[in-house]
Design an enzyme around this catalytic site. Sequence first.
Site, mmCIF file in Angstrom:
data_model
loop_
_atom_site.group_PDB
_atom_site.id
_atom_site.type_symbol
_atom_site.label_atom_id
_atom_site.label_comp_id
_atom_site.label_asym_id
_atom_site.label_seq_id
_atom_site.Cartn_x
_atom_site.Cartn_y
_atom_site.Cartn_z
ATOM 1 N N ASN A 78 -10.343 -3.391 2.010
ATOM 2 C CA ASN A 78 -9.993 -3.351 0.353
ATOM 3 C C ASN A 78 -11.143 -2.991 -0.159
ATOM 4 O O ASN A 78 -12.156 -3.189 0.479
ATOM 5 C CB ASN A 78 -9.793 -4.600 0.449
ATOM 6 N N HIS A 82 0.967 -0.932 0.097
ATOM 7 C CA HIS A 82 -0.001 0.420 -0.080
ATOM 8 C C HIS A 82 0.626 0.820 -0.400
ATOM 9 O O HIS A 82 0.748 2.505 0.777
ATOM 10 C CB HIS A 82 -1.030 0.060 1.324
#
Length: 505
Positions: free
Chosen positions: A129, A56
């Site tokens: 997510n 990320h």
Amino acid sequence: MAKAKKTLTTAFGIPVADDQNSMTAGARGPVLMQDVHLLEKLGHFDRERIPERVVHAKGAGAGGYFEITADVTKYTKAKFLSEVGKKTEVFARFSTVGGEKGSADAARDPRGFAVKFYTEEGNYDFVGNNTPVFFIRDPLKFSDFIHTQKRHPATNCKDPDMFWDFLSLTPESVHQVTVLFSDRGTPATYRHMNGYSSHTFKWYNEKGESFWVQYHFKTDQGIKNLAREEASRISGENPDHATEDLYEAIAGGDFPSWTLEMQIMPEEEGFNYHWDIFDITKVWPHAEVPPIKVGKLVLNRNPINYFSEVEQAAFCPGNLVPGIATSPDKMLQARLFSYHDTHIHRLGPNYHLLPVNAPKNAPETSYQRDGFMRLDENGGGGPNYWPNSFGGPEPDPTAGEPPFEVKDLAARTPYPHPNDDFQQAGVLYRKVMTDEDRDHLIGNIVDHLGGAQKRIQLRQTAIFYKVDPEYGTRVAEGLGLDVKEIERLAEMSQDDRANATGEGV
Ligand code: NDP
């Protein structure tokens, strides 16, 4: 009227006389060590980069609020969820997963969807997510999985062999692989995608009754995705397109929002449900557990400074307030450790004092002290231990989760799954996707899997065949593989299939 000019200073507030000419011994002489302003500037510049997130790394963020729109007090005692109309300040960060900090926003990848709620009971972090499932369900596999999504140790390039070798040897991944290789793997922007908890969490109420829950933040902008060719073009033309889109939408007053829908299941029912609700490769079918609308997330404030807010934002799935707790999902259990641990590495032990991470509506009153960059009063002269008899903060027993039973043998036990790794992906392929979705899915897979060794193509295509014979057949045809061979491989056990498809170099 002209603005009053501010004097430039060093980092320590000392006025700077000249910021254009280094101090030298004569006009052509060497630079002097006593030019402390130059030394300070270079020294700080040399340390400007902090370790990027191992996953990320590339992201965009914004501030806003969450408003509760339904009475959920029979499920949770969380105070920020206690009253219809109640608003809580938030900071959200969206991201890709595998790429580096400068990678393209349009890459095929899951998207992180993290929201920090500054509640009156401390910070609550939602760390989800844009996909409702994940590739693996045991954290022992996590670092291996991520290595396969990154760069090859010798070539330093992304490598389809690594990528598909691991996935084809990990059949529980096929549900998420099917989502990822649909056009949902390349959302048009961060505003046009949903956010899911993916894990099951626990909510508990004032009476101590517990419920299993799944969070679904549904985009009010509508789902919008990029087709493969479009995503490739945008990646080249503007690798920051989603970052730019979020910033510009908010700057222009077009505030993105999401409706929070919850799936809620009584505790006992969860243990007996026909899908394992602690297995992150599975969803709870909507028809059986209908989602209920409970709130709205609105992002209406751009960060004043990207580094201070977005780069330094640190979300931890373990930051849970009273009324919200974990579940036995093994991936979640490992994330409770890993996020905090990685932030200590990336930002230091006092990362919770950075303004974006500090619990702004419930001041921190812990006994943790010292460490690098302790930038507050460090507890002053108050006691730094508990128990103490000097009026220090005390634990509040009502803040604890109700006790829960744990049974069975301690062992390395796989999830009990009666060969159900293919069913939900099959429902997605057959019943949820449109003809166009299926065409794009097959094209996206063939394009990517086509770069892997043939034996890996065979093994992975057999897994698609197990999900649905038509799915496997279409991938096989696209790759020019023998469908009869795929059929034969699909009938084998996973171990036999791995042996039959050999070892590479
Ligand atoms: P439903 O028909 O009730 O739900 C299907 C859901 O799939 C939709 O509500 C939508 O979720 C999502 N969806 C729609 N189009 C696509 C697409 N092209 N790619 C991926 N997801 C899409 O059926 P079930 O609840 O029984 O689920 C069937 C399958 O749908 C599951 O096996 C799973 O693969 C997928 N799915 C299920 C979700 C769930 O929580 N039950 C959530 C998302 C996907 P949304 O409104 O969240 O976009």
